[in-house]
Scaffold this motif. Structure first.
Motif, PDB file in Angstrom:
ATOM      1  N   LYS A  78       0.938  -1.051  -0.024  1.00 40.38           N
ATOM      2  CA  LYS A  78      -0.100   0.005  -0.014  1.00 40.38           C
ATOM      3  C   LYS A  78       0.996   1.117  -0.064  1.00 40.38           C
ATOM      4  O   LYS A  78       1.545   1.669   0.949  1.00 40.38           O
ATOM      5  CB  LYS A  78      -0.828  -0.057   1.250  1.00 40.38           C
ATOM      6  N   ALA A 211      -1.926   5.106  -4.760  1.00 42.26           N
ATOM      7  CA  ALA A 211      -2.345   5.860  -3.754  1.00 42.26           C
ATOM      8  C   ALA A 211      -3.280   6.567  -3.592  1.00 42.26           C
ATOM      9  O   ALA A 211      -4.123   6.888  -2.578  1.00 42.26           O
ATOM     10  CB  ALA A 211      -1.047   6.480  -2.870  1.00 42.26           C
ATOM     11  N   ASP A 213      -5.888   5.832  -5.658  1.00 39.48           N
ATOM     12  CA  ASP A 213      -6.952   5.003  -5.989  1.00 39.48           C
ATOM     13  C   ASP A 213      -7.422   4.853  -7.244  1.00 39.48           C
ATOM     14  O   ASP A 213      -8.451   4.507  -7.724  1.00 39.48           O
ATOM     15  CB  ASP A 213      -8.447   5.220  -5.084  1.00 39.48           C
ATOM     16  N   VAL A 239       2.986  -3.414  -6.234  1.00 44.18           N
ATOM     17  CA  VAL A 239       1.626  -2.626  -6.085  1.00 44.18           C
ATOM     18  C   VAL A 239       0.568  -3.169  -6.853  1.00 44.18           C
ATOM     19  O   VAL A 239      -0.674  -2.402  -6.766  1.00 44.18           O
ATOM     20  CB  VAL A 239       1.775  -1.121  -6.503  1.00 44.18           C
TER      21      VAL A 239
END
Length: 385
Positions: A78, A211, A213, A239
């Motif tokens: 994340k 990050a 979204d 990621v």
């Protein structure tokens, strides 16, 4: 019957009994067990018939353990959000760039600002890669304001901060063009010379967008550098971002086309396209980047052309900026390794050279050491605040 006949009969009975007893003993003898897993031999075929195939007894295959079945796959990270990055990066900027501001303030705080002092201020600014033109402009503004406001409420620090901020130009639009038309992803074409951290910047930008979204697809169109595809794939795996690649030495435009096609098919928000960074000659570079952009725009328009520059290269970076500015329509700049130099004036110089804003800055080797450029924070960092 004579006695001799009786003798012969007795001997025969004894021999017969002995033979019977020997047969009984042989019939009760235990069979020797065959070893585990041994091949079973088929009976000999009768004469004139075909031998049947041999049958082997195999050991059963071991079933996978419960632990193996429950072992987790690779962990998807994340990434750090942009807001917290800015706080951390501002602190790093203050450590690396604060010396410039402190030097300027020491000169401006002298009791008497004579010509030698102003020349020292200008030399300091030029030495920080601000450029001759912007340095001369800043000195003239400082001289005018301090002459008029020297005895007023504005101290040298306040005046210097305001003029530095004006030079950085906070009015420039520093938003990344990552939004495409309806039903299309934003397309970011990342260009720059190999060695400036271009591919790494693509990977870090992918993390920054995740990050926020956004769904991302990355295209490894730098097919001339063997490690570029592998490097970008590693960034993507961390990621959960898909990376489209092609054969080593293949056509970069083809990979770029496939990347955009994949992004459209997956309804991704953004497609990031890494490109080759060779500068053997401007004509070859122009042809290559021009082809990549034309092929991409057969499917969707390019919404951002991001030029990656190494802040430590100084005036050499300015030469690169000029070349790429002539080759492709650059819309934004990403400055890498800004923490490795006290020459923060490159921000102003490159903006003046290309007429486009610095949009991203990279500070450090960490995966989340890339953040949107904030003029206010940068001006404060130059003054060590």
């Amino acid at each position: 019957m004579t006695p001799l006949d009786y003798l012969y009969v007795a001997i025969g009975v004894v021999v017969l009994l002995a033979a019977v007893l020997a047969g009984l003993v042989r019939g009760r003898a235990p069979k020797k067990p065959e070893p585990r897993g041994a091949r079973t031999r088929a009976p000999e075929p009768a004469a004139g018939t075909e031998a049947p195939p041999e049958v082997s007894v195999e050991e059963p295959t071991a079933e996978p353990s419960v632990e193996a079945l429950l072992e987790p796959g690779p962990t998807v990270e994340k990434p750090e959000a942009a807001a917290s990055r800015l706080v951390r990066l501002r602190q790093r900027l203050a450590r690396s760039q604060g010396a410039l501001g402190r030097g300027l303030l020491a000169l401006l705080s002298r009791d008497r600002l004579d010509e030698d002092t102003w020349e020292s201020i200008e030399d300091t600014l030029i030495g920080a890669d601000l450029g001759v033109g912007p340095s001369t402009e800043l000195v003239e503004k400082l001289r005018t304001r301090l002459r008029v406001e020297g005895g007023g409420s504005h101290d040298p620090r306040t005046v210097l901060r305001e003029e530095l901020l004006a030079l950085i130009d906070p009015s420039m639009d520093r938003r990344l063009g990552v939004t495409g038309a309806v039903g299309q992803p934003g397309i970011v074409l990342v260009v720059g010379v190999n060695g400036t951290g271009k591919t790494t910047t693509v990977g870090k930008l992918g993390r920054l967008l995740v990050a926020e979204d956004k769904t991302v697809v990355m295209g490894a169109a730098d097919t001339f550098r063997a490690a570029a595809t592998e490097q970008l794939t590693t960034w993507g795996e961390r990621v959960g971002v898909d990376v489209v690649s092609g054969p080593e030495g293949g056509d970069p435009a083809s990979v770029a086309f496939d990347s955009v096609k994949e992004g459209i098919a997956r309804e991704a928000d953004v497609v990031l396209v890494d490109t080759a960074g060779r500068l053997q000659n401007k004509a070859g570079l122009m042809d290559e980047l021009g082809k990549v952009k034309r092929v991409i725009e057969k499917q969707a328009p390019v919404t951002e052309v991001l030029l990656v520059l190494d802040a430590t290269t100084g005036q050499n970076g300015m030469v690169q900026a000029r070349v790429f500015g002539e080759v492709v329509d650059v819309t934004g700049i990403a400055l890498t390794k800004l923490d490795g130099t006290a020459k923060g004036g490159i921000v102003v110089a490159v903006q003046r050279e290309l007429g486009v804003p610095v949009k991203l800055v990279g500070l450090g080797e960490g995966p989340d050491d890339l953040a949107p450029f904030d003029p206010q924070a940068f001006a404060d960092a130059l003054l060590g605040e």
